[in-house]
Each structure stands twice: as structure tokens, then as C-alpha cells.
Design a protein around this motif. Structure first.
Motif, PDB file in Angstrom:
ATOM      1  N   ALA A  67     -16.275   4.376  37.451  1.00 57.55           N
ATOM      2  CA  ALA A  67     -17.055   3.201  37.069  1.00 57.55           C
ATOM      3  C   ALA A  67     -18.425   3.689  36.611  1.00 57.55           C
ATOM      4  O   ALA A  67     -18.881   4.772  37.026  1.00 57.55           O
ATOM      5  N   PRO A  68     -19.126   2.918  35.779  1.00 58.00           N
ATOM      6  CA  PRO A  68     -20.408   3.375  35.229  1.00 58.00           C
ATOM      7  C   PRO A  68     -21.566   3.175  36.198  1.00 58.00           C
ATOM      8  O   PRO A  68     -22.585   2.565  35.874  1.00 58.00           O
ATOM      9  N   LEU A  69     -21.407   3.704  37.396  1.00 56.93           N
ATOM     10  CA  LEU A  69     -22.373   3.469  38.467  1.00 56.93           C
ATOM     11  C   LEU A  69     -22.936   4.783  39.001  1.00 56.93           C
ATOM     12  O   LEU A  69     -22.195   5.730  39.262  1.00 56.93           O
ATOM     13  N   LEU A  70     -24.249   4.785  39.171  1.00 54.80           N
ATOM     14  CA  LEU A  70     -24.963   5.900  39.797  1.00 54.80           C
ATOM     15  C   LEU A  70     -25.609   5.411  41.084  1.00 54.80           C
ATOM     16  O   LEU A  70     -26.353   4.426  41.075  1.00 54.80           O
ATOM     17  N   ILE A  71     -25.301   6.081  42.178  1.00 51.86           N
ATOM     18  CA  ILE A  71     -26.042   5.858  43.412  1.00 51.86           C
ATOM     19  C   ILE A  71     -27.348   6.624  43.243  1.00 51.86           C
ATOM     20  O   ILE A  71     -27.385   7.849  43.310  1.00 51.86           O
ATOM     21  N   SER A  72     -28.410   5.887  42.968  1.00 51.55           N
ATOM     22  CA  SER A  72     -29.667   6.523  42.545  1.00 51.55           C
ATOM     23  C   SER A  72     -30.297   7.353  43.654  1.00 51.55           C
ATOM     24  O   SER A  72     -30.048   7.137  44.846  1.00 51.55           O
ATOM     25  N   SER A  73     -31.145   8.280  43.240  1.00 55.56           N
ATOM     26  CA  SER A  73     -31.809   9.199  44.159  1.00 55.56           C
ATOM     27  C   SER A  73     -32.634   8.439  45.193  1.00 55.56           C
ATOM     28  O   SER A  73     -33.422   7.564  44.843  1.00 55.56           O
ATOM     29  N   MET A  74     -32.447   8.815  46.465  1.00 53.83           N
ATOM     30  CA  MET A  74     -33.151   8.109  47.530  1.00 53.83           C
ATOM     31  C   MET A  74     -33.797   9.012  48.554  1.00 53.83           C
ATOM     32  O   MET A  74     -34.990   8.927  48.782  1.00 53.83           O
ATOM     33  N   THR A  75     -33.007   9.885  49.193  1.00 50.37           N
ATOM     34  CA  THR A  75     -33.545  10.460  50.430  1.00 50.37           C
ATOM     35  C   THR A  75     -32.980  11.843  50.729  1.00 50.37           C
ATOM     36  O   THR A  75     -32.110  12.368  50.035  1.00 50.37           O
ATOM     37  N   GLY A  76     -33.467  12.397  51.826  1.00 48.79           N
ATOM     38  CA  GLY A  76     -33.101  13.708  52.339  1.00 48.79           C
ATOM     39  C   GLY A  76     -34.256  14.224  53.185  1.00 48.79           C
ATOM     40  O   GLY A  76     -35.361  13.687  53.134  1.00 48.79           O
ATOM     41  N   GLY A  77     -33.995  15.249  53.994  1.00 49.90           N
ATOM     42  CA  GLY A  77     -35.071  15.876  54.746  1.00 49.90           C
ATOM     43  C   GLY A  77     -35.181  15.477  56.202  1.00 49.90           C
ATOM     44  O   GLY A  77     -35.968  16.060  56.942  1.00 49.90           O
ATOM     45  N   THR A  78     -34.407  14.465  56.629  1.00 50.70           N
ATOM     46  CA  THR A  78     -34.418  14.038  58.031  1.00 50.70           C
ATOM     47  C   THR A  78     -32.983  13.826  58.500  1.00 50.70           C
ATOM     48  O   THR A  78     -32.055  13.745  57.684  1.00 50.70           O
ATOM     49  N   LEU A 289     -25.449  -2.302  30.492  1.00 47.34           N
ATOM     50  CA  LEU A 289     -24.441  -1.634  29.671  1.00 47.34           C
ATOM     51  C   LEU A 289     -24.374  -2.275  28.294  1.00 47.34           C
ATOM     52  O   LEU A 289     -24.243  -1.583  27.274  1.00 47.34           O
ATOM     53  N   ALA A 290     -24.478  -3.590  28.252  1.00 49.97           N
ATOM     54  CA  ALA A 290     -24.462  -4.307  26.981  1.00 49.97           C
ATOM     55  C   ALA A 290     -25.691  -3.980  26.143  1.00 49.97           C
ATOM     56  O   ALA A 290     -25.640  -4.008  24.908  1.00 49.97           O
ATOM     57  N   LEU A 291     -26.800  -3.650  26.801  1.00 53.56           N
ATOM     58  CA  LEU A 291     -28.036  -3.294  26.092  1.00 53.56           C
ATOM     59  C   LEU A 291     -28.047  -1.846  25.619  1.00 53.56           C
ATOM     60  O   LEU A 291     -28.965  -1.443  24.915  1.00 53.56           O
ATOM     61  N   GLY A 292     -27.058  -1.070  26.038  1.00 53.80           N
ATOM     62  CA  GLY A 292     -26.974   0.297  25.551  1.00 53.80           C
ATOM     63  C   GLY A 292     -26.977   1.387  26.592  1.00 53.80           C
ATOM     64  O   GLY A 292     -26.906   2.575  26.250  1.00 53.80           O
ATOM     65  N   ALA A 293     -27.052   1.033  27.871  1.00 51.03           N
ATOM     66  CA  ALA A 293     -27.001   2.058  28.913  1.00 51.03           C
ATOM     67  C   ALA A 293     -25.594   2.644  29.010  1.00 51.03           C
ATOM     68  O   ALA A 293     -24.600   1.949  28.792  1.00 51.03           O
ATOM     69  N   ASP A 294     -25.520   3.915  29.349  1.00 48.13           N
ATOM     70  CA  ASP A 294     -24.236   4.566  29.593  1.00 48.13           C
ATOM     71  C   ASP A 294     -23.869   4.530  31.073  1.00 48.13           C
ATOM     72  O   ASP A 294     -22.691   4.605  31.431  1.00 48.13           O
ATOM     73  N   LEU A 295     -24.888   4.409  31.899  1.00 42.93           N
ATOM     74  CA  LEU A 295     -24.721   4.419  33.347  1.00 42.93           C
ATOM     75  C   LEU A 295     -25.792   3.516  33.939  1.00 42.93           C
ATOM     76  O   LEU A 295     -26.875   3.391  33.368  1.00 42.93           O
ATOM     77  N   ALA A 296     -25.483   2.889  35.058  1.00 41.80           N
ATOM     78  CA  ALA A 296     -26.455   2.024  35.728  1.00 41.80           C
ATOM     79  C   ALA A 296     -26.672   2.526  37.147  1.00 41.80           C
ATOM     80  O   ALA A 296     -25.706   2.768  37.879  1.00 41.80           O
ATOM     81  N   GLY A 297     -27.944   2.673  37.520  1.00 47.56           N
ATOM     82  CA  GLY A 297     -28.269   3.202  38.832  1.00 47.56           C
ATOM     83  C   GLY A 297     -28.817   2.144  39.763  1.00 47.56           C
ATOM     84  O   GLY A 297     -29.639   1.321  39.367  1.00 47.56           O
ATOM     85  N   LEU A 298     -28.369   2.164  41.006  1.00 46.40           N
ATOM     86  CA  LEU A 298     -28.862   1.271  42.048  1.00 46.40           C
ATOM     87  C   LEU A 298     -29.250   2.110  43.253  1.00 46.40           C
ATOM     88  O   LEU A 298     -28.520   3.023  43.649  1.00 46.40           O
ATOM     89  N   ALA A 299     -30.393   1.792  43.858  1.00 50.94           N
ATOM     90  CA  ALA A 299     -30.853   2.503  45.040  1.00 50.94           C
ATOM     91  C   ALA A 299     -30.937   1.569  46.250  1.00 50.94           C
ATOM     92  O   ALA A 299     -30.217   1.737  47.233  1.00 50.94           O
TER      93      ALA A 299
END
Length: 351
Positions: A67-78, A289-299
């Protein structure tokens, strides 16, 4: 490079603060929106498609995604961040989603913390993006550190994030952004994996998209305004009145996500684009996606789910996929590319 234990501890505390504030406090933009609410799809009462035939698969940076979904960058280090990353990665593997991790600066400063980012044990096949702040290239970071975070993560690509407003508001932030484009270009030329440049929620303008493309960046994440405000986050963390005031003043600064995406696609017709910044459901995703994105990211939605359980993350992924499919079905499109056809997305006169 040598980093003092005190500096490493400060970075780790900042990571923990970011998680706590994003989950517990209201740090969403309140006076600026993504602009996606100004868009509607044309409903098709006779779709002439079978739901079972709907196909959300796509390709990005040479990787096939479910699916055209990115789990956007969030965390790490703990320790908490490690649990969250593991839950997110397991769902990304299950549904064929892409995933980015939070800034790995803390792991460069203390390699023992790299385990809080590693997810290949649960997600061997996903498109996985390493992450560093581009501004660190002006603070003794270079190709070696980029290699380090990519190699330790076994990443498919590297994100270099741009966050000038966050650094300006952050107490003792890194604010020397001079000459960074040339250094980004050098990293793009030398690193064996693709380089993605993203903002953190204030947007990337069309002129900068063009310059990044000319510098050799493989993809751009416009990361517009309308979602989490990192100025608000840093204002909540601020230890002095000046920095707190700065965060409050600039809480809603930035370019709306929809506006960024439209202008970016105009100047870069063939550049892989990621839309993020305030996306909250599959309908938002479909609009980008309709506006031209290839992938959509949600955080933020994934962060909330991952703070609960792995099952909650999987449930969110299923809802997002069902929502995107509903858009396809009710617009009479069998594939994602159909969303870009003339007349499928209705734009307001202000866009």
C-alpha cells in the motif's frame, strides 16, 4: 568522533521528552490546516469495479509495497522507543508498508543505543529508512556517520531531515544551516543508498524541491504544516522564557501540506514525492495521491497506536487500507493511478 556522556544523555532525554509531549500534550497546529479539507472526490454512484479487484500495491525507490503508506520517522534512543519501533515494524512487514525511524543522532553518540532503532529481526523485507538531521553535517558529521546509521539499521535509504524552526526554538539548538545544500549533494553522490530529504512539519517550497532534485536527492517528503507542531513541542520543553515564547509565536508557521505537494509536483514532474504533515486517515492519503504524491506518510496516528499495542497498530493499518480502497471504489477507480485522472478530485478555487 568523540561525544561527551553529558551530550549523549541530553539527546536521550530530549528523545524521551518528545515522545511524552507528543502523546500527552496538545501540540497539533491550531491555526493552519493541511489544506486537504478544501478538496473533495467526485462520487461515482455506479463504479463498475469489483471491490475484490482493487489494487493498492505500488513501487517506491525500487521496493514493492502493499500500500502507498509510510510509517513516518518518529523515535528511537529509549526503551519505550524501542518497543514502539518494534510494533511499528511488525505491522509494516505484515502489510508491506514503508517505515522510517527517528533521528539516529543519539545512536551515533552512543552506539549501544542503536538497538532501540533496529527492526530487521521483525521486518526483514520492508523499505526501511535511516534518519539524520541534515544540519549535523555542519557539526562534524559526514559520510562516515551516514554510512554508520544506514549500515547498523540495514536501511534501504537515508533520510536527511530539515528542521530550521525546531532548531531555532529548541534550547541550545543547532542553527548553522549555512552551506548545507552542497554537503547534501556530496552525500547523495557518495552514499550507496538513495537519499530522501524531508521537513518535519513546516513544508518544503517548490524552489527548494528543484534545488534538492538538482543536488541528486532521490525523493522529497514535503512534510507540510497542519499536523504536529515541533515549535509547540520545543516550547513545552523550553527551559527559558525566550525559547518558550518563540515556540508559541511560531506554533502555526509553515506551508500547508496540500500547497507544498501541488507546487512540488509542478516543478518536479518525475521526482518521487512523499506527502506528510497532518494526514490522519485514508481519505487524506487518497487526496495526496490524487495531487501527485507517490507515498503518504503518517506519524501521530501510528505513534498513538504503537503506544498502546502491536494489535492497535495493525488495526490502524487495516483501517487506512480500507479507507483508501473505499475512495477507489466510490470514484470508480481500480488502481491508485486512476485517482490522478482529470475530474476525479475536485479542487476549490483557492488551490
Amino acid at each position: 568522533m568523540t561525544v561527551s556522556p553529558l551530550a549523549t544523555h541530553e539527546t536521550q532525554v530530549r528523545k524521551a521528552d518528545h515522545l511524552r509531549i507528543c502523546l500527552d500534550d496538545n501540540v497539533q497546529c491550531s491555526q493552519v490546516s493541511t489544506g486537504l479539507e478544501r478538496l473533495r472526490f467526485r462520487h461515482c454512484a455506479l463504479p463498475e469495479v469489483d471491490w475484490q479487484d482493487l489494487d493498492l500495491s505500488t513501487e517506491f525507490l525500487g521496493h514493492r509495497l502493499g500500500a502507498p503508506l509510510l510509517i513516518s520517522s518518529m523515535t528511537g534512543g529509549t526503551e519505550e522507543a524501542q518497543r514502539i519501533n518494534q510494533r511499528l515494524a511488525a505491522t509494516a512487514q505484515r502489510y508491506g508498508l514503508a517505515m522510517g525511524v527517528g533521528s539516529q543522532r543519539v545512536a551515533v553518540e552512543n552506539p549501544d543505543l542503536m538497538t532501540t532503532f533496529r527492526v530487521r529481526d521483525v521486518a526483514p523485507d520492508i523499505l526501511l529508512l535511516a534518519n539524520l538531521g541534515a544540519v549535523q553535517l555542519n557539526y562534524d558529521y559526514g559520510l562516515d556517520q551516514c554510512h554508520q546509521v544506514v549500515d547498523h539499521l540495514e536501511a534501504s535509504a537515508l533520510i536527511l531531515h530539515l528542521n530550521p524552526l525546531q532548531e531555532a526554538v529548541q534550547t541550545r539548538g543547532d542553527t548553522n544551516f549555512k552551506g548545507l545544500l552542497t554537503k547534501i549533494e556530496q552525500i547523495c553522490a557518495a552514499l550507496p543508498v538513495p537519499v530522501v530529504v524531508k521537513e518535519v512539519g513546516n513544508g518544503i517550497s517548490a524552489p527548494l524541491v528543484r534545488r534538492l532534485m538538482e543536488a541528486g536527492v532521490a525523493a522529497v517528503d514535503v512534510a507540510g504544516a497542519g499536523g504536529t507542531s515541533w515549535a509547540k513541542v520545543e516550547s513545552e520543553r523550553a527551559t527559558d522564557p525566550l525559547q518558550r515564547r518563540l515556540g508559541q509565536t511560531f506554533a502555526d508557521w509553515g506551508l500547508p501540506t496540500a500547497d507544498c505537494l501541488i507546487s512540488a509536483r509542478q516543478v518536479a514532474p518525475n521526482l518521487p514525492l512523499i506527502a506528510s504533515g497532518g494526514l490522519r486517515n485514508g481519505l487524506d492519503v487518497a487526496k495526496t495521491l490524487a495531487l501527485g504524491a507517490d507515498l503518504a506518510g503518517l506519524a501521530y496516528p501510528f505513534l498513538k497506536a504503537a503506544s498502546d499495542s502491536e494489535a492497535a497498530v495493525a488495526a490502524l493499518a487495516e483501517v487506512l487500507i480500507a479507507e483508501i480502497k473505499t475512495v477507489l471504489f466510490c470514484t470508480g477507480q481500480a488502481t491508485l493511478s486512476g485517482l490522478r485522472q482529470e475530474g476525479v478530485l475536485l479542487k476549490s478555487k483557492s488551490l
